[in-house]
Enzyme design. Structure first.
Site, PDB file in Angstrom:
ATOM      1  N   TRP A 101      -4.163  -6.098 -16.354  1.00 14.13           N
ATOM      2  CA  TRP A 101      -4.462  -4.616 -16.017  1.00 14.13           C
ATOM      3  C   TRP A 101      -3.126  -3.828 -16.172  1.00 14.13           C
ATOM      4  CZ3 TRP A 101      -9.318  -3.245 -15.773  1.00 14.13           C
ATOM      5  CH2 TRP A 101     -10.239  -3.986 -15.445  1.00 14.13           C
ATOM      6  N   ASP A 171      -0.790   0.160  -8.900  1.00 11.57           N
ATOM      7  CA  ASP A 171      -2.406  -0.024  -9.034  1.00 11.57           C
ATOM      8  C   ASP A 171      -2.338  -1.430  -7.932  1.00 11.57           C
ATOM      9  OD1 ASP A 171      -4.976  -1.127  -9.338  1.00 11.57           O
ATOM     10  OD2 ASP A 171      -4.701  -1.384 -11.652  1.00 11.57           O
ATOM     11  N   LYS A 195     -12.886  -4.893  -4.863  1.00  5.25           N
ATOM     12  CA  LYS A 195     -12.275  -5.896  -4.510  1.00  5.25           C
ATOM     13  C   LYS A 195     -12.096  -6.224  -2.939  1.00  5.25           C
ATOM     14  CE  LYS A 195     -11.797  -5.943  -9.009  1.00  5.25           C
ATOM     15  NZ  LYS A 195     -11.128  -4.987  -9.872  1.00  5.25           N
TER      16      LYS A 195
HETATM   17  C1  PLP Z   1     -10.757  -4.367 -11.191  1.00  5.96           C
HETATM   18  C2  PLP Z   1      -9.480  -3.579 -11.476  1.00  5.96           C
HETATM   19  C3  PLP Z   1      -9.096  -2.593 -12.073  1.00  5.96           C
HETATM   20  C4  PLP Z   1     -10.586  -1.934 -12.616  1.00  5.96           C
HETATM   21  O1  PLP Z   1     -11.264  -1.251 -11.945  1.00  5.96           O
HETATM   22  P1  PLP Z   1     -12.603  -0.286 -12.396  1.00  5.96           P
HETATM   23  O2  PLP Z   1     -12.924   0.223 -10.908  1.00  5.96           O
HETATM   24  O3  PLP Z   1     -13.588  -1.138 -12.973  1.00  5.96           O
HETATM   25  O4  PLP Z   1     -11.883   0.865 -13.269  1.00  5.96           O
HETATM   26  C5  PLP Z   1      -7.871  -2.097 -12.428  1.00  5.96           C
HETATM   27  N1  PLP Z   1      -6.830  -2.825 -11.900  1.00  5.96           N
HETATM   28  C6  PLP Z   1      -7.054  -3.833 -11.388  1.00  5.96           C
HETATM   29  C7  PLP Z   1      -5.908  -4.517 -10.662  1.00  5.96           C
HETATM   30  C8  PLP Z   1      -8.501  -4.376 -11.099  1.00  5.96           C
HETATM   31  O5  PLP Z   1      -8.383  -5.516 -10.150  1.00  5.96           O
END
Ligand code: PLP
Length: 359
Positions: A101, A171, A195
């Site tokens: 990511w 993030d 999540k």
């Molecule tokens: C799932 C995830 C993403 C991507 O999220 P989207 O909503 O599909 O754009 C980005 N960063 C992390 C850490 C994730 O777990």
């Protein structure tokens, strides 16, 4: 019958949240319609939206000089919007690579900023976090970006990096609200909801006022955090159902005792699973102990040829979605806030039984 859902995302939601949403699906409040069928500018929706924001602010102890935004585009859109708002092609932004990511975030940022990789665990196959003292950060960077939990590699920061005067941007898609956090250390925190916060379609961003104040203005309004903030995330139609459901999740976390209790539950669940994996002699997790994720636990079986049997048998007893990400292989158990201790215990029991039968 519902099983234990170990999906990495969209992931399990707390059962009481789903039950409540079911109960008020056809008629919400006194609207004589569902929450999906009413104006986002009406009194009922606006009150709910403000309550959700207030609950999250309370849960995370978000200081008054931060705005909380409810946005769209997934975390992925914000990989681009962050440099669009806070940097430019002639300015440098620092990125730390600890898994898939953060790699993606850096790759997408290149269209709107000079990206400098100041630390990377790529050569270690993303099984550790480079020591903070080795980070080659710059005091004049527009910001420092990192990924606090790598959902695919199962790597989590257990300490907040010190970025000095450079705004720290994280993030937190896969570990927001999973433990107490000092928000004041950050310039911006962002997280896709699917999540730990709710269903997909929603991104929560927490941004410090001074960053918003000096952010770029030469952008279409929809991409500008400051413009979205000025309109209280109602610049255009927001993802109303996702916002509502996230609000129910916030209430659930509050009822459970808040992020401190979540943190204790999550630490307990993760410790149980890692301890079993480490002493099993059959399953392995490659991540350095001080960087192991409490949310996503990747593991391999001694013999890859047994993977398909493992998945078939686990699903047959209602342990769902344990297949690892294709880039890492093996298995992955995602054990976010909504996964009860009993789910982790059921998984370990199955893993033990599997060793007896196939080990
Ligand atoms: C799932 C995830 C993403 C991507 O999220 P989207 O909503 O599909 O754009 C980005 N960063 C992390 C850490 C994730 O777990």
């Amino acid at each position: 019958m519902r099983g234990y859902n170990f999906s990495s995302g969209p992931a399990a939601l707390p059962l009481p949240v789903l039950e409540r949403a079911r109960d008020e699906m056809l008629e919400w409040g006194d609207e004589r319609a569902s929450v999906m069928e009413i104006s986002h500018r009406g009194k009922g929706f606006v009150a709910m939206a403000e309550q959700a924001e207030q609950d999250l602010r309370e849960l995370m102890s978000v200081p008054n000089n931060y705005r909380i935004l409810f946005l769209q585009g997934g975390a992925t859109a914000h990989f681009s919007q962050i440099p669009m708002n806070f940097s430019s092609l002639d300015r440098q932004a620092d990125y730390v690579l600890t898994g898939s990511w953060s790699e993606k975030a850096a790759k997408e940022a290149k269209f709107n900023t000079k990206v400098k990789i100041i630390a990377s665990a790529a050569s270690e196959n993303f099984t550790m976090i480079p020591d903070f003292s080795t980070w080659n950060s710059s005091s004049d960077a527009a910001y420092l970006h990192y990924t606090s939990n790598e959902t695919i590699h199962g790597v989590e920061f257990h300490h907040i990096p010190n970025s000095g005067d450079v705004p720290l941007i994280a993030d937190m898609s896969s570990n927001i609200l999973s433990r107490p956090l000092d928000v004041s250390k950050f310039g911006m925190i962002y997280a896709g909801a699917q999540k730990n916060l709710g269903p997909s379609g929603l991104v929560v961003a927490i941004i410090r006022d001074d960053l918003l104040e000096k952010s770029n203005t030469n952008l279409p309004a929809i991409f500008r955090y400051a413009a979205n903030s000025a309109e209280k995330s109602l610049l255009n139609t927001p993802p109303t159902f996702s916002w509502y459901l996230a609000g129910l999740v916030f209430q659930w976390v509050k009822n459970e005792g808040g992020v401190r209790v979540m943190g204790e539950h999550n630490a307990q669940k993760a410790a149980l699973l890692y301890d079993y994996i480490d002493q099993s002699g059959f399953y392995t997790n490659p991540v350095a102990k001080n960087a192991r994720s409490r949310m996503n636990v990747p593991f391999r079986l001694r013999d890859e040829a047994l993977d398909a049997v493992f998945l078939k048998e686990s699903e047959a007893i209602g342990l769902m979605a344990l297949k690892g990400h294709r880039s890492v292989g093996g298995m992955r158990a995602s054990i976010y806030n909504a996964m009860p201790l009993s789910g982790v215990q059921a998984l370990i029991e199955f893993m033990q039984d599997f060793v007896v039968r196939h080990g």
